[in-house]
Design a protein around this motif. Structure first.
Motif, short mmCIF file in Angstrom:
data_model
loop_
_atom_site.label_atom_id
_atom_site.label_comp_id
_atom_site.label_asym_id
_atom_site.label_seq_id
_atom_site.Cartn_x
_atom_site.Cartn_y
_atom_site.Cartn_z
N UNK A 5 0.82 -1.01 0.04
CA UNK A 5 0.12 0.08 -0.18
C UNK A 5 0.79 1.22 0.08
N UNK A 6 1.98 1.23 0.72
CA UNK A 6 2.87 2.38 0.89
C UNK A 6 3.65 2.69 -0.29
N UNK A 7 3.59 1.61 -1.45
CA UNK A 7 4.24 1.81 -2.62
C UNK A 7 3.21 2.47 -3.67
N UNK A 8 1.94 2.75 -3.44
CA UNK A 8 1.22 3.17 -4.39
C UNK A 8 0.66 2.00 -5.16
N UNK A 9 0.58 0.81 -4.38
CA UNK A 9 0.10 -0.29 -5.00
C UNK A 9 -1.05 -1.08 -4.29
N UNK A 10 -1.85 -0.13 -3.71
CA UNK A 10 -2.77 -0.83 -2.74
C UNK A 10 -3.93 -1.80 -3.64
N UNK A 11 -3.82 -1.49 -4.94
CA UNK A 11 -4.63 -2.42 -5.81
C UNK A 11 -4.04 -3.77 -5.75
#
Length: 361
Positions: free
Chosen positions: A105-111
């Protein structure tokens, strides 16, 4: 009970009777500090809805209200919400929650969060089953609620929230743009967005389809050339051409995959966003060796990608091909049956929710 204790939705109760919708009440998850209640005014009809209610992707948690291309007005916001205020027109896509704390999530991959909750047919941590947008309201976490630009109509914005982001995200991550040759395979609900985005991003865009009657649409949407894959040896003139093929068709299980791989440039990628009910064709590792090609897939997109996509759509005045149907038991049935039979050009949006649910709070 009624809102806010319960919402109403058009729900399917049986996989065998998957296009028969009944209006029923259901209880949403408890309202949290970061939650937003949305009075729905439009909801796109996605192929995922059909795969889910028909049982094509496995047994669903029935009775179920599907729909994950949702636009409406925020009518209640939690005390810690900062990005939305009451009265804003907002959208919700195919994901409604994630932990927002893990490395992913913290790497902008929350999907890709291992704890994510899909917008419908998925359990929240408290056990509540998420219900979708063929409904009066939806309760969504702020992070998965997106402001809709003023110059994009609700019926056009709705399908962008799943079909749009599902095609935009892989194109963006592949750096589709000037100097890249991108082919969009399958000109339907997903594929027509693929052409729109690839062209808007500046890539040299091609359409691959076995349906010659879609040529004019493909060219109007922004394709430089239409390639008819129903013709014998269609792939030979295009050997080692494309940097990226976005497969938007959900019939990849029937493809001669070696033909498609042969059209990829060195280290090019065949990327699947159309997800069939059946396995992909058998391939040998050697089938990828002649051009160093690869195959992949992806799942919707991140919040930064969603915001970038909506900004691009607004700036480029994007006009997807949309047909509208009034929200009702009959309207839901008509929409999903036509999607199943591929009788749509190219996305349906359910509208006129006030007729089905009244003016609502």
């Amino acid at each position: 009970m009624g809102y806010p204790d319960s919402f109403e939705g058009f729900m399917v109760e049986s996989h065998k009777d998957w296009s028969n919708f009944k209006k029923k009440e259901f209880k949403p998850k408890p309202f949290g500090d970061y939650d937003i209640d949305i009075r729905i005014e439009a909801c796109g009809v996605c192929g995922s809805d059909v795969h889910t209610i028909s049982g094509g992707w496995g047994e669903a948690k029935l009775p179920l209200c599907v729909g994950h291309e949702i636009v409406g007005k925020a009518i209640k916001v939690g005390p810690k919400v900062k990005t939305v205020k009451e009265g804003d027109r907002v959208g919700v896509g195919a994901q409604i929650w994630a932990c927002l704390e893990c490395r992913i999530c913290k790497s902008d991959n929350e999907n890709y969060c291992p704890h994510q909750v899909d917008t419908y047919n998925a359990p929240y941590p408290d056990g509540t089953i998420a219900q979708g947008g063929y409904a009066s309201h939806i309760r969504a976490h702020e992070y998965f609620t997106f402001p809709i630009p003023a110059n994009i109509s609700s019926e056009a914005a709705a399908p962008m929230l799943c079909a749009g982001i599902t095609t935009y995200s892989p194109l963006s991550r592949a750096k589709a743009g000037p100097g890249k040759k991108v082919a969009i395979l399958g000109i339907g609900g997903l594929g027509h967005f693929g052409i729109i985005w690839a062209n808007a991003l500046g890539a040299e865009t091609y359409a691959l389809s076995h349906s010659p009657n879609k040529k004019d649409d493909a060219l109007a949407l922004g394709a430089k050339e239409f390639i008819d894959t129903s013709k014998k040896d269609w792939s030979k003139p295009w050997a080692m051409t494309f940097d990226f093929i976005l497969n938007s068709a959900d019939m990849a299980s029937e493809f001669n995959m070696k033909e498609y791989l042969s059209t990829l440039n060195i280290n090019g990628e065949f990327h699947n966003v159309g997800l069939p009910d059946k396995p992909l064709p058998t391939l040998m590792a050697q089938d990828f060796a002649s051009n160093g090609s690869k195959m992949g897939s992806s799942h919707i997109g991140s919040r930064p990608e969603m915001l970038a996509m909506l900004k691009l759509a607004s700036e480029k005045n994007v006009k997807p091909y949309i047909q509208t149907i009034d929200m009702s038991e009959e309207g839901c049935k008509e929409a999903v049956e036509k999607v199943y039979k591929n009788e749509v050009r190219y996305r349906f949006t359910l509208v006129n929710f006030d007729k089905a649910f009244g003016p609502r709070t």
